[in-house]
Design a protein around this motif. Structure first.
Motif, mmCIF file in Angstrom:
data_model
loop_
_atom_site.group_PDB
_atom_site.id
_atom_site.type_symbol
_atom_site.label_atom_id
_atom_site.label_comp_id
_atom_site.label_asym_id
_atom_site.label_seq_id
_atom_site.Cartn_x
_atom_site.Cartn_y
_atom_site.Cartn_z
ATOM 1 N N VAL A 1 -6.226 4.706 -2.425
ATOM 2 C CA VAL A 1 -6.728 3.335 -2.257
ATOM 3 C C VAL A 1 -5.580 2.336 -2.332
ATOM 4 O O VAL A 1 -5.533 1.358 -1.565
ATOM 5 N N TRP B 1 -2.430 2.830 -1.451
ATOM 6 C CA TRP B 1 -1.688 2.869 -0.185
ATOM 7 C C TRP B 1 -2.455 2.145 0.917
ATOM 8 O O TRP B 1 -1.852 1.445 1.744
ATOM 9 N N ILE B 2 -3.775 2.329 0.958
ATOM 10 C CA ILE B 2 -4.570 1.642 1.982
ATOM 11 C C ILE B 2 -4.480 0.130 1.813
ATOM 12 O O ILE B 2 -4.257 -0.611 2.790
ATOM 13 N N VAL C 1 -4.186 -2.700 10.036
ATOM 14 C CA VAL C 1 -4.528 -1.437 9.371
ATOM 15 C C VAL C 1 -6.034 -1.339 9.170
ATOM 16 O O VAL C 1 -6.615 -0.256 9.238
ATOM 17 N N ILE D 1 -8.408 1.768 10.212
ATOM 18 C CA ILE D 1 -9.317 2.446 9.287
ATOM 19 C C ILE D 1 -10.744 2.415 9.822
ATOM 20 O O ILE D 1 -11.466 3.421 9.766
#
Length: 200
Positions: free
Chosen positions: A140, A142-143, A153, A157
């Protein structure tokens, strides 16, 4: 001055990667000469930010220092600078990731590739959330960092999630079709058996 110190620390840290084992033994053995390009001071500083802190990602500490120094020269505010915050997040998450992959048992830097920071965090989180929970926090993190770096991003996703849902729907439809066909074949077999043995 900050940039020059950052450059000194960067050279010391890069040299530490190749000479850490020899230089660490020099602390207890006066016959061993420190081989770090920045001398004993460079070794001690690098040891603090690499082995005793963020592992390989400790190299980002001097990089951040150089960027901060350059921003001061350009008279730009940098306390909440996007690049500095991004590198800080990457440094923390990178340390935790390497620590989880190799663990503290790695002989590199005598504290593992993730450094002492990752080991301490893992010890504190292991009991309440376990190894799986730590990995979830890392993923989470890194996201969210990716979203902070570039908002696109989120679109990536969403696209991946949409693809997974569509594939799941296709698999469910195929399974339903196979089940229906098998059910129909079974009914036909029952009818054929009933025709071969007619009731009187």
């Amino acid at each position: 001055l900050i940039s020059v110190v950052g450059l000194f620390v960067l050279v010391a840290s890069l040299s530490y990667l190749f000479n850490w084992k020899n230089d660490c033994s020099a602390a207890s053995n006066p016959d061993v000469t420190v081989q770090n390009l920045c001398g004993s001071i460079g070794h001690n500083v690098a040891d603090a930010i690499v082995a005793n802190a963020f592992g390989l990602f400790g190299l980002l500490v001097p990089v951040i220092m150089i960027i901060v120094g350059v921003r001061f020269l350009r008279r730009r505010l940098l306390w909440f600078d996007h690049t500095v915050i991004t590198l800080t997040l990457v440094m923390i998450l990178g340390s935790l990731t390497l620590g989880q992959i190799w663990g503290p048992k790695s002989e590199i830097f005598y504290s593992g590739l993730g450094g002492a920071f990752s080991n301490v965090v893992a010890e504190q989180l292991e009991a309440p959330i376990g190894s799986m929970g730590i990995w979830i926090v890392i993923i989470v993190g890194w996201i969210l960092t990716g979203v902070f770096i570039n908002r696109r991003v989120i679109q990536v996703i969403n696209g991946l999630g949409k693809g997974v849902v569509e594939q799941g729907g296709h698999i469910a439809d195929r399974a339903k079709t196979l089940i229906t066909r098998r059910g129909e074949m079974t009914d036909e077999e029952v009818d054929e058996e009933g025709a071969e043995f007619p009731q009187e």
